[in-house]
Design a protein around this motif. Structure first.
Motif, short mmCIF file in Angstrom:
data_model
loop_
_atom_site.label_atom_id
_atom_site.label_comp_id
_atom_site.label_asym_id
_atom_site.label_seq_id
_atom_site.Cartn_x
_atom_site.Cartn_y
_atom_site.Cartn_z
N LYS A 1 -1.42 39.32 -92.47
CA LYS A 1 -1.19 39.56 -91.04
C LYS A 1 -1.77 38.43 -90.19
N LEU A 2 -2.99 38.00 -90.49
CA LEU A 2 -3.61 36.92 -89.72
C LEU A 2 -2.87 35.60 -89.90
N GLY A 3 -2.40 35.36 -91.12
CA GLY A 3 -1.60 34.16 -91.36
C GLY A 3 -0.32 34.18 -90.55
N HIS A 4 0.29 35.36 -90.46
CA HIS A 4 1.52 35.52 -89.67
C HIS A 4 1.23 35.25 -88.19
N TYR A 5 0.09 35.77 -87.70
CA TYR A 5 -0.26 35.56 -86.30
C TYR A 5 -0.50 34.08 -86.01
N ALA A 6 -1.12 33.38 -86.95
CA ALA A 6 -1.36 31.94 -86.76
C ALA A 6 -0.04 31.19 -86.60
N THR A 7 0.93 31.52 -87.45
CA THR A 7 2.26 30.88 -87.37
C THR A 7 2.95 31.24 -86.07
N GLN A 8 2.83 32.52 -85.70
CA GLN A 8 3.50 33.02 -84.49
C GLN A 8 2.95 32.35 -83.23
N LEU A 9 1.62 32.25 -83.13
CA LEU A 9 1.01 31.65 -81.94
C LEU A 9 1.31 30.16 -81.85
N LYS A 10 1.30 29.49 -83.00
CA LYS A 10 1.62 28.05 -83.00
C LYS A 10 3.06 27.83 -82.54
N SER A 11 3.96 28.66 -83.01
CA SER A 11 5.36 28.55 -82.61
C SER A 11 5.53 28.82 -81.13
N SER A 12 4.79 29.83 -80.60
CA SER A 12 4.96 30.23 -79.20
C SER A 12 4.37 29.22 -78.22
N TYR A 13 3.20 28.66 -78.56
CA TYR A 13 2.47 27.87 -77.57
C TYR A 13 2.43 26.38 -77.85
N ASP A 14 2.90 25.93 -78.99
CA ASP A 14 2.89 24.50 -79.29
C ASP A 14 3.68 23.69 -78.26
N PRO A 15 4.85 24.19 -77.81
CA PRO A 15 5.60 23.41 -76.81
C PRO A 15 4.87 23.33 -75.47
N CYS A 16 4.04 24.34 -75.16
CA CYS A 16 3.35 24.35 -73.87
C CYS A 16 1.97 25.00 -74.04
N PRO A 17 0.99 24.25 -74.55
CA PRO A 17 -0.33 24.83 -74.83
C PRO A 17 -1.06 25.34 -73.59
N LEU A 18 -0.69 24.84 -72.39
CA LEU A 18 -1.33 25.33 -71.17
C LEU A 18 -1.05 26.82 -70.95
N GLU A 19 0.08 27.30 -71.48
CA GLU A 19 0.41 28.72 -71.34
C GLU A 19 -0.57 29.58 -72.15
N LEU A 20 -1.05 29.06 -73.27
CA LEU A 20 -2.06 29.78 -74.04
C LEU A 20 -3.34 29.92 -73.21
N VAL A 21 -3.74 28.83 -72.55
CA VAL A 21 -4.94 28.87 -71.72
C VAL A 21 -4.76 29.87 -70.59
N ARG A 22 -3.59 29.85 -69.96
CA ARG A 22 -3.32 30.81 -68.89
C ARG A 22 -3.43 32.24 -69.39
N CYS A 23 -2.89 32.49 -70.58
CA CYS A 23 -2.89 33.83 -71.18
C CYS A 23 -4.31 34.30 -71.47
N VAL A 24 -5.10 33.46 -72.14
CA VAL A 24 -6.46 33.86 -72.54
C VAL A 24 -7.35 34.02 -71.32
N LYS A 25 -7.21 33.12 -70.32
CA LYS A 25 -8.00 33.26 -69.10
C LYS A 25 -7.71 34.59 -68.42
N HIS A 26 -6.45 34.95 -68.38
CA HIS A 26 -6.05 36.23 -67.75
C HIS A 26 -6.65 37.41 -68.51
N ILE A 27 -6.60 37.35 -69.83
CA ILE A 27 -7.13 38.44 -70.65
C ILE A 27 -8.64 38.59 -70.44
N LEU A 28 -9.37 37.49 -70.54
CA LEU A 28 -10.83 37.54 -70.40
C LEU A 28 -11.25 37.96 -69.00
#
Length: 779
Positions: A86-113
């Protein structure tokens, strides 16, 4: 990890809100297993509006993937096998989702925290009311949340009543249809034999009479239900409007005021997440009530019953439309203001946001936002709803932008990243007004529909006032206009009216805020500093702070009229100090090494009671952005007499050549920083290492004929003029006794400007070629 432990203890609605933060975009398992790592990363240090920060975001994304993969590799056993996959799948999924725009990951985590922190804080305040901040903010938030709960209950109540009304009306219609069927049967009895007709007619007439009585009674009941429901909606809308006033007219206006003061160096205005959550709740409840009212209208049209309800429903429909219109137009805001001193032909950015855009599904058909620069008069006409279509006061390049929906944070915003003011059209100025006092504003406008084109909105919002400049030399005066406007404007004003006079303590607060921000220091302006500034602003000699409490200072005194005997204004002098400090002397100010705001007499009084070689640093009265060293030493012309000497002011230009610490270290006659600190303890850590090339200083003594304690302007008694590189640290001094000298004017006063120019020319002339020649000799 402490935050995640607290978040797991949330209950009820708060727990549901926390759980809703997670999904495919960021699985909750990732938050759980990487809690410590996530909370330790510098998410807040990344500016989401700056594309150049993308490499930092990419580094965080890569780190997140590595941590997930590492966590997966360490899983053992039967349960660990499934988690590893499951964790390996999540790693692949997150890389696929945010690799084109890593700033979106920062936006997401900042919002969550941020949201987790808010929910934990709210839960903590609710459980221990006495532990909240003194200003009562949590209590205010608690009141808002309680009102939302009340509105939720009221809206659910009217929904239940509406369903009851609908069921009653449906049954009424069935019975009414039955009545019509009986009437049709009675009409058809004429075709059957009389004996049978009488028997059947009696039964039908009895049923008809009973049904008509029931229908009459039920019609009155339905009318009563409708009226009661309309009155409940009336009360709900009144509370909704009151809640909206608290959020929009109080909380959002306060946020905008904090944003404005942040332009003067005040604390950050804070995030918009809480405000957006409130506005979305408002939009949701307003829309629910609007749909309920429309369903009641539909039932009324389906079964017209004479009475006052129809008129009341029409009124309610207008009210709810007004409420949602006010909400939508008020929540179209500028999240990141354009620069308030705006230079032509220079790129600038801004961000606008629609706080209810996600809730009302505006992003399904993303609207376009247009930016236009308009004058103060055009802004006034706009607020009066006068026709200003196509009016502008200049041309902005790249002034159109489509609003983007960020699913991870639920925000709908438009980021103008590369705007540029190509040209500006100025209006006729009034009286003594200069171009740096003329205010413009950037108008952002858009149009979109909600509810399947049920409602169409044309939204507009104005930026904080901007002053347009064409050259860097205008920045100083433009900043003064902006500071005065930001500090003293009132909410809801006519654009861009500010008082011409303010109380001195009000200006002190603004100056202190600006100074601390620019110098990046917790050490602000002391009471003594502010008294010094008051003496300068009002040409006063009083040392009592109380004397200035009720005095007013005008805009002209602040930055239109020159100080007595000077060719610059109060603000220009103060801004020069700020520029000098933030570029070269921040550390020394934070260390307390610079007293700065002292006049010549104060410096003399302080130093004369100290041992020879004691010195202090004070800002020059005669030169913008100058700082001078005053010290006590023997009078070379009179044995046994001591004097206070002043070096020629150093400026940014001087410190670009050699630092203050190095200059003080070079001067062997400076021994103790006032009151009694050895200079090495204060300045040595800022000095250039000993093996570097050091200069020799040439000093000129020019005692004034009128006073034993000269001020740098118009005459200096002791000035540092020039430096030439050498490895020899021996200092050469030339003493000139009182006599006629070509460097003095006919009245015995020193020509400061001419000598300063000469000194700096000599310093620059000697520095560059001598370094080359000397290094050649050394080699």
């Amino acid at each position: 990890m402490a935050l995640w432990i607290q978040a797991q203890q949330l209950q009820g609605d708060a727990l549901l809100q926390m759980q809703s933060l997670y999904g495919q975009h960021f699985p909750i398992e990732v938050r759980h297993y990487l809690a410590q790592w996530l909370e330790a990363q510098p998410w807040d240090a990344i500016d989401l509006e700056n594309q150049q920060e993308e490499f930092k975001a990419k580094r965080l994304l890569d780190g997140l993937i590595q941590e997930l993969q590492k966590k997966a590799e360490h899983q053992m056993g039967e349960d660990g096998f499934l988690l590893k996959i499951k964790l390996g799948h999540y790693a692949t999924q997150l890389k696929s989702s945010y690799d084109p725009c890593p700033l979106e990951l920062v936006r997401c985590v900042k919002h969550i925290l941020y949201t987790e922190q808010r929910l934990v804080q709210e839960a903590s305040n609710a459980s221990s009311p006495g532990s909240g901040p003194v200003d009562g903010t949590p209590q205010k938030y608690q009141q808002i949340n309680q009102t939302f709960e009340e509105l939720r209950v009221m809206t659910q109540d009217t929904e239940n009543d509406l369903r009851k009304l609908q069921h009653s009306q449906e049954y009424f219609i069935i019975q009414y249809q039955e009545s019509l069927r009986i009437q049709a049967q009675l009409s058809s009895l004429a075709s059957i034999p009389p004996a049978e007709r009488v028997q059947r007619e009696s039964g039908l007439q009895s049923r008809k009479s009973t049904l008509e009585v029931w229908l009459t009674r039920e019609a009155n009941t339905l009318q009563k239900y409708r009226q009661e429901l309309a009155e409940k909606h009336q009360r709900t809308l009144a509370l909704l409007r009151k809640q909206q006033t608290v959020i929009i007219d109080d909380e959002l206006i306060q946020w905008k005021r904090r944003q404005q003061l942040a332009g003067n160096g005040g604390p950050s205005e804070g995030g918009l997440d809480i405000l957006q959550a409130w506005c979305e709740k408002l939009a949701d409840m307003i829309w629910q009530n609007r749909q309920q009212i429309r369903r009641v209208e539909h039932l009324t049209q389906q079964l017209p019953i004479p009475g006052p309800t129809e008129e009341l429903l029409t009124e309610l429909n207008g009210i709810v439309t007004d409420i949602i219109s006010a909400l939508v137009t008020s929540t179209f805001i500028i999240e990141k203001q354009p620069p308030q001193v705006l230079k032509t032909q220079t790129k600038f950015s801004a961000t606008v946001r629609l706080l209810v855009g996600g809730k009302l599904n505006v992003h399904m058909n993303p609207p376009q936002v247009k930016a236009t620069i308009i004058s103060e008069q055009q802004a006034k006409a706009l607020l009066k709803n006068e026709n200003t279509r196509n009016d502008s006061s200049g041309e902005i390049l790249n002034n159109n932008c489509v609003m983007e929906y960020h699913q991870t944070t639920g925000t709908l915003s438009a980021h103008f990243r590369t705007m540029s003011l190509k040209r500006i059209k100025r209006s006729d100025r009034r009286g003594a007004e200069s171009v740096t006092e003329e205010k413009f504003t950037v108008l952002f406008e858009s149009q979109f529909s909600v509810g399947g084109n049920e409602l169409v909105f044309h939204v507009k919002t104005l930026s904080l006032p901007v002053v347009v400049i064409v050259h860097g030399s205008q920045d100083n005066n433009a900043t003064a206009t902006v500071l005065w406007d930001n500090a003293f404007s009132e909410p809801g004003r006519v654009p861009f009216v500010v008082p011409d006079k303010v109380l001195w303590p009000q200006l002190c607060e603004a100056l202190n805020m600006k100074y601390k921000s620019e110098v990046q220091s917790d050490r602000g302006l002391s009471e003594d500093n502010l008294v010094f500034l008051a003496q300068k602003a009002f040409s006063s000699s009083s040392n009592n702070p109380e004397d200035y409490c009720n005095m007013t200072i005008s805009w002209s005194q602040f930055n239109r009229e020159s100080l007595p005997g000077r060719n610059f204004t109060f603000w220009q002098w103060f801004d020069g100090v700020i520029e000098l400090m933030k570029k070269h002397l921040k550390s020394h100010w934070n260390d307390g090494a610079i007293l700065g705001f002292l006049n010549k007499q104060q410096a003399q009084d302080m130093l004369m009671s100290k041992p020879n070689g004691t010195f202090l640093l004070r800002f020059s009265d005669s030169e913008i952005g100058g700082i001078t060293i005053a010290w006590v030493a023997e009078n070379p012309n009179k044995a046994g007499e001591r004097m206070v000497w002043n070096l020629m002011p150093f400026t940014t230009k001087d410190f670009s050549i050699r630092s203050l610490a190095d200059r003080i270290s070079d001067l062997n006659h400076l021994l103790f920083l006032y009151p009694n600190q050895p200079k090495e303890e204060v300045f040595s850590r800022y000095c250039t290492p000993p093996n570097c090339i050091r200069p020799v200083y040439i000093f000129f003594f020019f005692p004034r004929f009128s006073s034993p304690n000269p001020e740098p302007s118009p005459g200096n008694s002791f000035m540092e003029h020039a430096a030439s590189p050498t490895v020899n640290q021996h200092h050469n001094f030339t003493i000139y006794p009182s006599m006629n000298d070509p460097m003095l004017d006919t009245e015995g006063e020193f020509d400061l400007e001419e000598t300063m120019d000469m000194a700096r020319q000599v310093e620059e002339f000697l520095r560059q070629p001598m370094e080359t020649q000397w290094s050649g000799q050394q080699s």
